[in-house]
Design a protein around this motif. Structure first.
Motif, PDB file in Angstrom:
ATOM      1  N   SER A  26       0.866  -1.183   0.000  1.00 21.55           N
ATOM      2  CA  SER A  26       0.000   0.000   0.000  1.00 21.55           C
ATOM      3  C   SER A  26       0.898   1.227   0.000  1.00 21.55           C
ATOM      4  O   SER A  26       2.089   1.140   0.330  1.00 21.55           O
ATOM      5  CB  SER A  26      -0.926  -0.009   1.218  1.00 21.55           C
ATOM      6  OG  SER A  26      -0.179  -0.013   2.417  1.00 21.55           O
ATOM      7  N   PRO A  27       0.377   2.390  -0.356  1.00 19.76           N
ATOM      8  CA  PRO A  27       1.220   3.589  -0.408  1.00 19.76           C
ATOM      9  C   PRO A  27       1.923   3.862   0.921  1.00 19.76           C
ATOM     10  O   PRO A  27       1.328   3.779   1.996  1.00 19.76           O
ATOM     11  CB  PRO A  27       0.221   4.701  -0.753  1.00 19.76           C
ATOM     12  CG  PRO A  27      -0.873   4.005  -1.489  1.00 19.76           C
ATOM     13  CD  PRO A  27      -0.998   2.656  -0.833  1.00 19.76           C
ATOM     14  N   ALA A  28       3.217   4.154   0.839  1.00 20.55           N
ATOM     15  CA  ALA A  28       4.031   4.420   2.022  1.00 20.55           C
ATOM     16  C   ALA A  28       5.190   5.311   1.618  1.00 20.55           C
ATOM     17  O   ALA A  28       5.539   5.418   0.439  1.00 20.55           O
ATOM     18  CB  ALA A  28       4.543   3.114   2.626  1.00 20.55           C
ATOM     19  N   VAL A  29       5.801   5.942   2.598  1.00 16.82           N
ATOM     20  CA  VAL A  29       6.984   6.761   2.347  1.00 16.82           C
ATOM     21  C   VAL A  29       8.218   5.878   2.437  1.00 16.82           C
ATOM     22  O   VAL A  29       8.535   5.330   3.492  1.00 16.82           O
ATOM     23  CB  VAL A  29       7.084   7.919   3.359  1.00 16.82           C
ATOM     24  CG1 VAL A  29       8.363   8.717   3.109  1.00 16.82           C
ATOM     25  CG2 VAL A  29       5.864   8.818   3.274  1.00 16.82           C
ATOM     26  N   PHE A  30       8.904   5.685   1.313  1.00 13.69           N
ATOM     27  CA  PHE A  30      10.173   4.956   1.300  1.00 13.69           C
ATOM     28  C   PHE A  30      10.954   5.345   0.057  1.00 13.69           C
ATOM     29  O   PHE A  30      10.378   5.768  -0.945  1.00 13.69           O
ATOM     30  CB  PHE A  30       9.963   3.442   1.369  1.00 13.69           C
ATOM     31  CG  PHE A  30       9.385   2.826   0.115  1.00 13.69           C
ATOM     32  CD1 PHE A  30      10.201   2.209  -0.825  1.00 13.69           C
ATOM     33  CD2 PHE A  30       8.020   2.843  -0.117  1.00 13.69           C
ATOM     34  CE1 PHE A  30       9.677   1.621  -1.968  1.00 13.69           C
ATOM     35  CE2 PHE A  30       7.480   2.263  -1.256  1.00 13.69           C
ATOM     36  CZ  PHE A  30       8.307   1.644  -2.183  1.00 13.69           C
ATOM     37  N   CYS A  31      12.273   5.222   0.145  1.00 20.17           N
ATOM     38  CA  CYS A  31      13.164   5.578  -0.960  1.00 20.17           C
ATOM     39  C   CYS A  31      14.126   4.434  -1.246  1.00 20.17           C
ATOM     40  O   CYS A  31      14.500   3.684  -0.343  1.00 20.17           O
ATOM     41  CB  CYS A  31      13.990   6.818  -0.623  1.00 20.17           C
ATOM     42  SG  CYS A  31      13.056   8.356  -0.519  1.00 20.17           S
ATOM     43  N   PRO A  34       6.685  11.696  -1.295  1.00 20.07           N
ATOM     44  CA  PRO A  34       5.351  11.425  -0.744  1.00 20.07           C
ATOM     45  C   PRO A  34       5.072   9.924  -0.727  1.00 20.07           C
ATOM     46  O   PRO A  34       5.795   9.139  -1.348  1.00 20.07           O
ATOM     47  CB  PRO A  34       4.424  12.151  -1.724  1.00 20.07           C
ATOM     48  CG  PRO A  34       5.198  12.218  -3.010  1.00 20.07           C
ATOM     49  CD  PRO A  34       6.631  12.364  -2.605  1.00 20.07           C
ATOM     50  N   ALA A  35       4.063   9.532  -0.016  1.00 22.98           N
ATOM     51  CA  ALA A  35       3.697   8.119   0.066  1.00 22.98           C
ATOM     52  C   ALA A  35       3.300   7.596  -1.306  1.00 22.98           C
ATOM     53  O   ALA A  35       2.537   8.231  -2.041  1.00 22.98           O
ATOM     54  CB  ALA A  35       2.551   7.936   1.050  1.00 22.98           C
ATOM     55  N   ARG A  36       3.862   6.446  -1.661  1.00 23.85           N
ATOM     56  CA  ARG A  36       3.495   5.781  -2.905  1.00 23.85           C
ATOM     57  C   ARG A  36       3.866   4.313  -2.798  1.00 23.85           C
ATOM     58  O   ARG A  36       4.604   3.903  -1.908  1.00 23.85           O
ATOM     59  CB  ARG A  36       4.150   6.441  -4.103  1.00 23.85           C
ATOM     60  CG  ARG A  36       5.650   6.666  -4.004  1.00 23.85           C
ATOM     61  CD  ARG A  36       6.085   7.704  -5.023  1.00 23.85           C
ATOM     62  NE  ARG A  36       7.511   7.895  -5.104  1.00 23.85           N
ATOM     63  CZ  ARG A  36       8.094   8.972  -5.615  1.00 23.85           C
ATOM     64  NH1 ARG A  36       7.347   9.950  -6.105  1.00 23.85           N
ATOM     65  NH2 ARG A  36       9.413   9.085  -5.666  1.00 23.85           N
TER      66      ARG A  36
END
Length: 704
Positions: A586-591, A606-608
């Motif tokens: 599910s959408p979340a903030v991560f890189c 942003p969350a994706r």
């Protein structure tokens, strides 16, 4: 044979028979009922047969009526029973079992065990165990299925590689032991105890646990990490020192009065390193806050033991790595010095998370001081090698060992003048075809069957492998990783042995066949080295520096941990690049980031649900295929002892026996590549090693 999950469930051994005619089988055994040392024991047990219908069971009585055992096999009858008041003699204990192939060929016959006291109570345990065997087996099977379905899994072109990683996760999980019914710790190993009550490998160990937690964190076993760290924190000494070893029955004596509890010095810095790694992978700041006082006491203990004022933790409060060393025990090992630097760097990071700016600043300065002093005190410029240890008078023991390899463990230290040392580690001077020796074969103290002066430990092989990946020598790093990985299949399936001969491919007779950190050293170099995972969940970033084998076009990673997230990652080669995609459920903030990106940089996306990273591939990639040798073989495989790249050339230095040949598998990511020093053969390059005697070296280069 299987050992059911959970406390109080005894192992069960299944027997299955095949015959063409009816027969009677005799099972003869010598009963032993012993508690692990230092708990008291009560003599050789006497066997009493207790009838139960047409069969029955043996009760094994010791001289303490509270410590008895029972053993049964359904349908079996007793063997020799000593007549009452017969001349004193010890008889074998026997089961007799009639087997009729017409009726019994589809049956399993379980050998059942029970512990406790009282004939009736033991009999009820055996009956309950027999009745519940199917449920226990199903529950155990389900536990491991759930374990593997909830932790990191790899799908690569090499299924042997993939299965070995899963076996390593299972093997580590099997090392959990419930202590006193309330807590879980990790024991070092499993092996037959023989006729001894002191199987020390079955004790809880501090440093064994802490080296292993790097693997556990990487596959996402955060519950296990917390349990294991809690176990160690509970036994931390008041002055901050962390435990070394603890028997499963240590509570029955004054264990602190014995010399084992705090015998080593390295568990204390390792605790800080492992705590930092756990927080980096999990972002569990609350766990850090819970143990922050204990972490500060551990750091204070390290800083208090520096008698020569060079800023580096010393062996004066216990052994560093070696427990014996000629001509005398070291004052300060580079192993411990490198651990101190990395632990101090961990303290800097942890203090920053706890908003203790003053401690973070002083730890940063201390880490830099240690880094400089390691270089000035340990680098042997004449031999281009880092010394094993430093004496109290400032002189050094320049014995060539692999112990400096721990300097690359966290990826934040390394040793700047290590090029020649790395080449020697990769050569036959250190590298066998089944792992790395801890001491150079050229040293006078070298002994291939010793514990510390020339044998091969998968632990050391794992240290060197990860160091080589971090130092951009992936071919030797991959070779060492796959040596450890191959050991998964050579003894007890899934378990990696503790120590092997430094001369022949053979585990030593005293080697624990199922060793905790040996299994961990399959996972850590694979996940953090070959696949290049570097976790920074606090800043919601997964950094990557993969070194995939040249023939792998694609690899998928399932459930890669990053804090609470479990990412699905795919790495695909194409067009001169390695494309890495990551998906969250599910959408979340991560890189995603290259490992070259400055650590501790916040992820500001942003969350994706999807992230993409593209890494350029080198113009040429090479792979050497090598399997473990036959049992008892000597070292004969070609070694990659140097590997260098620049903008127009990629060169390798190889070492082999006179007359040997080696096919290099080559992937060309650039259109105009020429080969120098080898003969092109299909999609690869053939290297020949001429000469009459001694190891031969050949250089092959690729230019574009």
């Amino acid at each position: 044979m299987f050992s059911p999950r959970g406390e109080g469930s005894a192992p069960v051994i299944f027997f299955e028979f095949a015959a063409i005619r009816p027969l009677q089988l005799t099972f003869r055994f010598t009963p032993v009922v012993q508690q692990m040392w230092p708990a008291p024991n009560f003599g050789r047990p006497s066997a009493e047969w207790v009838p139960n219908g047409s069969s029955g069971y043996y009760v094994l009585h010791t001289d303490n009526d509270q410590i008895s055992a029972a053993i049964a096999m359904p349908r079996a009858t007793p063997g020799i029973l000593q007549p009452y008041q017969e001349r004193p003699k010890t008889y074998p204990v026997e089961f007799k079992l009639r087997f009729d192939p017409a009726k019994d060929s589809n049956l399993f016959f379980p050998l059942l065990l029970a512990m406790g006291s009282g004939n009736d109570a033991l009999g009820k345990q055996l009956l309950a165990s027999n009745d519940s065997v199917p449920e226990l087996f199903a529950a155990t099977d389900n536990h491991y299925r759930q374990l593997l379905n909830s932790t990191l899994q790899v799908e690569s072109p090499d299924k042997t590689f993939d299965r070995a990683l899963q076996w390593a996760i299972v093997s580590i999980d099997q090392m959990q032991v419930i202590h006193a019914g309330t807590e879980t710790g990790l024991v070092a190993g499993y092996y037959s105890s023989g006729d001894s009550a002191r199987p020390g490998f079955g004790w809880f160990f501090g440093r064994d646990t802490l080296w292993t937690l790097y693997a556990v964190n990487a596959y996402g076993g955060f519950d296990l990490t917390r349990s294991a760290l809690d176990f160690l924190f509970k036994r931390q000494r008041a002055d901050g020192k962390v435990m070394h070893e603890y028997s499963q029955t240590a509570d029955q004596v004054d264990w602190k009065a014995l010399p084992y509890f705090y015998a080593s010095a390295d568990s204390t810095p390792l605790l800080l390193m492992a705590l930092d790694d756990y927080v980096s992978a999990s972002a569990d700041i609350e766990f850090l806050r819970k143990h922050w006082d204990a972490a500060q006491r551990a750091y204070a203990f390290i800083r208090q033991h520096d008698s020569d004022n060079d800023g580096i933790y010393e062996n004066t409060e216990g052994t560093g790595w070696v427990e014996a060393w000629p001509p005398r025990m070291p004052h300060q090992e580079i192993y411990l010095a490198a651990m101190d630097q990395q632990a101090t760097e961990s303290m800097r990071r942890l203090a920053a998370l706890m908003n203790d700016a003053a401690l973070s600043s002083t730890a940063a300065a201390q880490a830099n001081r240690i880094r400089k002093n390691i270089e000035s005190e340990y680098f042997d410029s004449r031999n281009r090698f880092y010394a094993f240890s430093r004496n109290a008078d400032g002189s050094t023991d320049t014995t060539a060992t692999i112990f400096p390899a721990v300097a690359w463990w966290t990826g934040r230290l390394s040793l700047p003048n290590a090029g020649d040392m790395l080449s020697r580690w990769a050569s036959r001077e250190f590298s066998t075809d089944w792992g790395t020796r801890d001491v150079s074969i050229r040293e006078k103290i070298f002994d291939p069957i010793s514990y510390h002066q020339g044998s091969v430990w998968p632990l050391f092989t794992g240290w060197v492998s990860l160091a080589e990946f971090r130092a951009d020598r992936p071919l030797s790093g991959t070779a060492h990783l796959f040596q450890n990985l191959g050991l998964t299949y050579t003894q007890d399936l899934g378990a990696v042995t503790e120590v092997l001969s430094g001369m022949f491919f053979q585990p030593l007779g005293r080697s624990s066949s199922h060793q905790l950190w040996s299994s961990a050293m399959v996972l850590s170099p694979a996940l953090r080295g070959l696949l290049g995972l570097d976790f920074d969940a606090v800043h919601k970033t997964l950094r990557l520096a993969p070194h995939l084998p040249a023939t792998w076009d694609k690899v998928q990673l399932h459930r890669v941990p990053l804090g609470d997230l479990r990412l699905e990652i795919e790495m695909v080669r194409g067009g001169g690049n390695l494309s890495i995609s990551a998906n969250a459920s599910s959408p979340a903030v991560f890189c995603l980031a290259s490992r070259t990106v400055q650590p501790e940089t916040p992820c500001e996306h942003p969350a994706r649900s999807h992230e993409q990273l593209t890494l350029p591939l080198p113009a040429v990639e090479v792979e050497l295929a090598a399997d473990l040798p036959e049992p008892a073989a000597l070292t004969h495989q070609v070694k990659v002892i140097d590997e260098k790249s620049d903008t127009r050339e990629y060169s390798l230095v190889l070492e082999g026996s006179p007359g040997a040949t080696q096919l290099l598998k080559v992937r060309r990511n650039h259109s105009n590549v020429t080969v120098h020093g080898g003969t092109e053969s299909g999609s690869g390059v053939m290297i020949n090693f001429p000469g009459d005697a001694g190891d031969q070296r050949q250089t092959v280069s690729f230019r574009w």
